[in-house]
Design a protein around this motif. Structure first.
Motif, PDB file in Angstrom:
ATOM      1  N   LYS A  10     -20.252 -15.776  34.353  1.00 31.93           N
ATOM      2  CA  LYS A  10     -20.900 -16.406  35.515  1.00 31.93           C
ATOM      3  C   LYS A  10     -20.446 -15.746  36.798  1.00 31.93           C
ATOM      4  CE  LYS A  10     -19.451 -20.467  34.111  1.00 31.93           C
ATOM      5  NZ  LYS A  10     -19.048 -20.114  32.709  1.00 31.93           N
ATOM      6  N   MET A  11     -19.134 -15.562  36.954  1.00 26.90           N
ATOM      7  CA  MET A  11     -18.621 -14.974  38.193  1.00 26.90           C
ATOM      8  C   MET A  11     -18.882 -13.474  38.252  1.00 26.90           C
ATOM      9  SD  MET A  11     -17.632 -16.986  40.462  1.00 26.90           S
ATOM     10  CE  MET A  11     -16.944 -15.693  41.455  1.00 26.90           C
ATOM     11  N   GLU A  32     -13.918  -8.558  26.329  1.00 25.69           N
ATOM     12  CA  GLU A  32     -12.903  -8.520  25.268  1.00 25.69           C
ATOM     13  C   GLU A  32     -13.201  -7.477  24.205  1.00 25.69           C
ATOM     14  OE1 GLU A  32     -14.988 -10.812  26.101  1.00 25.69           O
ATOM     15  OE2 GLU A  32     -15.704 -12.043  24.413  1.00 25.69           O
ATOM     16  N   THR A  73      -8.149 -18.042  36.774  1.00 23.26           N
ATOM     17  CA  THR A  73      -7.127 -19.081  36.923  1.00 23.26           C
ATOM     18  C   THR A  73      -6.520 -19.409  35.564  1.00 23.26           C
ATOM     19  OG1 THR A  73      -8.845 -20.778  36.702  1.00 23.26           O
ATOM     20  CG2 THR A  73      -8.220 -20.102  38.943  1.00 23.26           C
ATOM     21  N   PHE A  99     -11.617 -17.913  46.178  1.00 24.26           N
ATOM     22  CA  PHE A  99     -11.855 -16.853  47.157  1.00 24.26           C
ATOM     23  C   PHE A  99     -12.827 -17.258  48.260  1.00 24.26           C
ATOM     24  CE2 PHE A  99      -9.633 -13.010  46.161  1.00 24.26           C
ATOM     25  CZ  PHE A  99      -9.282 -13.114  44.819  1.00 24.26           C
TER      26      PHE A  99
HETATM   27  N1  LIG Z   1     -10.810 -17.655  42.240  1.00 20.55           N
HETATM   28  C1  LIG Z   1     -12.075 -18.085  42.385  1.00 20.55           C
HETATM   29  O1  LIG Z   1     -12.640 -18.096  43.505  1.00 20.55           O
HETATM   30  C2  LIG Z   1     -12.828 -18.496  41.149  1.00 20.55           C
HETATM   31  C3  LIG Z   1     -14.151 -18.925  41.232  1.00 20.55           C
HETATM   32  C4  LIG Z   1     -14.838 -19.206  40.033  1.00 20.55           C
HETATM   33  C5  LIG Z   1     -14.202 -19.051  38.809  1.00 20.55           C
HETATM   34  N2  LIG Z   1     -12.895 -18.657  38.794  1.00 20.55           N
HETATM   35  C6  LIG Z   1     -12.184 -18.403  37.540  1.00 20.55           C
HETATM   36  O2  LIG Z   1     -12.679 -17.188  37.009  1.00 20.55           O
HETATM   37  C7  LIG Z   1     -12.591 -17.207  35.587  1.00 20.55           C
HETATM   38  C8  LIG Z   1     -13.939 -16.851  35.005  1.00 20.55           C
HETATM   39  O3  LIG Z   1     -14.871 -17.832  35.391  1.00 20.55           O
HETATM   40  P1  LIG Z   1     -16.400 -17.701  34.875  1.00 20.55           P
HETATM   41  O4  LIG Z   1     -17.100 -18.952  35.309  1.00 20.55           O
HETATM   42  O5  LIG Z   1     -16.954 -16.387  35.258  1.00 20.55           O
HETATM   43  O6  LIG Z   1     -16.182 -17.753  33.291  1.00 20.55           O
HETATM   44  P2  LIG Z   1     -17.156 -17.182  32.165  1.00 20.55           P
HETATM   45  O7  LIG Z   1     -16.694 -17.783  30.882  1.00 20.55           O
HETATM   46  O8  LIG Z   1     -18.573 -17.332  32.581  1.00 20.55           O
HETATM   47  O9  LIG Z   1     -16.838 -15.600  32.151  1.00 20.55           O
HETATM   48  C9  LIG Z   1     -15.624 -15.108  31.679  1.00 20.55           C
HETATM   49  C10 LIG Z   1     -15.927 -13.798  30.977  1.00 20.55           C
HETATM   50  O10 LIG Z   1     -14.701 -13.162  30.621  1.00 20.55           O
HETATM   51  C11 LIG Z   1     -14.973 -12.394  29.473  1.00 20.55           C
HETATM   52  N3  LIG Z   1     -13.718 -12.023  28.825  1.00 20.55           N
HETATM   53  C12 LIG Z   1     -13.070 -12.651  27.826  1.00 20.55           C
HETATM   54  N4  LIG Z   1     -11.963 -11.958  27.471  1.00 20.55           N
HETATM   55  C13 LIG Z   1     -11.921 -10.877  28.308  1.00 20.55           C
HETATM   56  C14 LIG Z   1     -11.026  -9.788  28.484  1.00 20.55           C
HETATM   57  N5  LIG Z   1      -9.943  -9.648  27.696  1.00 20.55           N
HETATM   58  N6  LIG Z   1     -11.290  -8.866  29.450  1.00 20.55           N
HETATM   59  C15 LIG Z   1     -12.377  -8.987  30.233  1.00 20.55           C
HETATM   60  N7  LIG Z   1     -13.268  -9.982  30.121  1.00 20.55           N
HETATM   61  C16 LIG Z   1     -13.027 -10.925  29.167  1.00 20.55           C
HETATM   62  C17 LIG Z   1     -15.891 -13.254  28.615  1.00 20.55           C
HETATM   63  O11 LIG Z   1     -16.681 -12.451  27.746  1.00 20.55           O
HETATM   64  C18 LIG Z   1     -16.734 -13.966  29.685  1.00 20.55           C
HETATM   65  O12 LIG Z   1     -18.013 -13.358  29.830  1.00 20.55           O
HETATM   66  C19 LIG Z   1     -12.054 -18.598  35.225  1.00 20.55           C
HETATM   67  O13 LIG Z   1     -10.657 -18.515  35.070  1.00 20.55           O
HETATM   68  C20 LIG Z   1     -12.351 -19.425  36.482  1.00 20.55           C
HETATM   69  O14 LIG Z   1     -11.434 -20.489  36.670  1.00 20.55           O
HETATM   70  C21 LIG Z   1     -12.208 -18.382  39.923  1.00 20.55           C
END
Ligand SMILES: NC(=O)c1ccc[n+]([C@@H]2O[C@H](COP(=O)([O-])OP(=O)(O)OC[C@H]3O[C@@H](n4cnc5c(N)ncnc54)[C@H](O)[C@@H]3O)[C@@H](O)[C@H]2O)c1
Ligand SMILES: O=C(O)C1=N[C@H](C(=O)O)CCC1
Length: 233
Positions: A10-11, A32, A73, A99
């Motif tokens: 998503k992000m 992954e 996170t 962020f």
């Molecule tokens: N800091 C911020 O502003 C902020 C905002 C939104 C989300 N987040 C955090 O970002 C993270 C991701 O959120 P999301 O909604 O995109 O989750 P998501 O599940 O949609 O995406 C995470 C992606 O990571 C991939 N992944 C898994 N293992 C991996 C690896 N070893 N290397 C690289 N990619 C890998 C997965 O295939 C998945 O597509 C969460 O920890 C969330 O809490 C932080």
């Protein structure tokens, strides 16, 4: 800039959209299953992956002299190790639980309010965070940052999920539908309630903040925060 995405969920997909609109190139979408990573192809890495993956991704970037922005996170038990490695490798690193500009202003407001309330024990403090049902970690990283701000400016000594006392700051986590992120800090007395609240309408703010941080870190060395990027003093 040539940006590598560690995590294309998503992000990662929102960051790609924001980055391209700002004229940047996405040179890698790493997950992954990715076997080979060409670190010479990238100017900066942006990690929004998973709690168990973030530290490994960040470490690879430090070891390959690539500046890294991490928004993942749920891995803060390794944050000090990340700082040590960054400094050892003379790398460049920004982690932020959130962020978005709005939340970072909210963090400052939270600290300011906590300072005003610190000598008013009649007010009990509690935090609530609401996110989408796909979120893996609880409480949110944002809620933890908010709790740390209250603890630093009050008589609370720790935070716990769904547990409270005169020294334990309670955090309640709710998972509802597709909620991008809503955070509330309540100060409750027998007389009244004071609340501050941030509601994200979508993920654009998170993504814009991460890309802005990536633009900012180029050419720098060290460990920074969004307070440095946003010049919040
Ligand atoms: N800091 C911020 O502003 C902020 C905002 C939104 C989300 N987040 C955090 O970002 C993270 C991701 O959120 P999301 O909604 O995109 O989750 P998501 O599940 O949609 O995406 C995470 C992606 O990571 C991939 N992944 C898994 N293992 C991996 C690896 N070893 N290397 C690289 N990619 C890998 C997965 O295939 C998945 O597509 C969460 O920890 C969330 O809490 C932080
Ligand atoms: O969607 C998520 O997951 C989010 N995670 C961050 C957190 O844990 O605080 C930021 C808000 C959205």
């Amino acid at each position: 800039m040539r940006i590598a995405l560690f995590g294309y969920g998503k992000m990662g997909q929102m960051i790609e959209q924001i980055a391209r609109n700002r004229g940047h190139e996405i040179v890698a979408k790493i997950d992954e299953n990715t076997q080979d990573i060409d670190f010479n192809s990238m100017d900066v890495a942006i990690d929004f992956s998973m709690p168990e993956a973030a530290f490994g991704n960040i470490t690879k970037c430090f070891n390959n002299n690539v500046p890294v922005i991490s928004g993942t996170t749920g891995w803060l038990d390794k944050y000090e190790d990340a700082i040590t490695l960054c400094n050892d490798k003379k790398g460049a690193f920004i982690y932020a639980s959130n962020f978005s500009l709005g939340v970072n202003i909210f963090f400052e407001l939270n600290n300011y309010l906590a300072k005003m309330m610190q000598n008013l024990p009649e007010y009990k403090v509690s935090l609530e965070e609401i996110h989408h049902t796909q979120k893996l970690d609880a409480p949110s990283g944002t809620a933890i940052t908010l709790a740390e701000g209250v603890i630093a400016n009050s008589n609370y000594s720790e935070w716990k999920l769904d547990n409270s006392s005169d020294t334990i700051l309670p955090i309640t986590s709710k998972r509802i539908g597709k909620v991008p992120g809503t955070h509330t800090v309540d100060y409750e007395s027998v007389v009244d309630r004071i609340s501050i609240k941030h509601t994200a309408h979508n993920r654009e703010g998170f993504a814009l903040g991460a890309v802005t941080a990536a633009e900012w870190i180029i050419g720098k060395s060290g460990v920074f925060t969004m307070r440095d990027v946003l010049n919040l003093g």
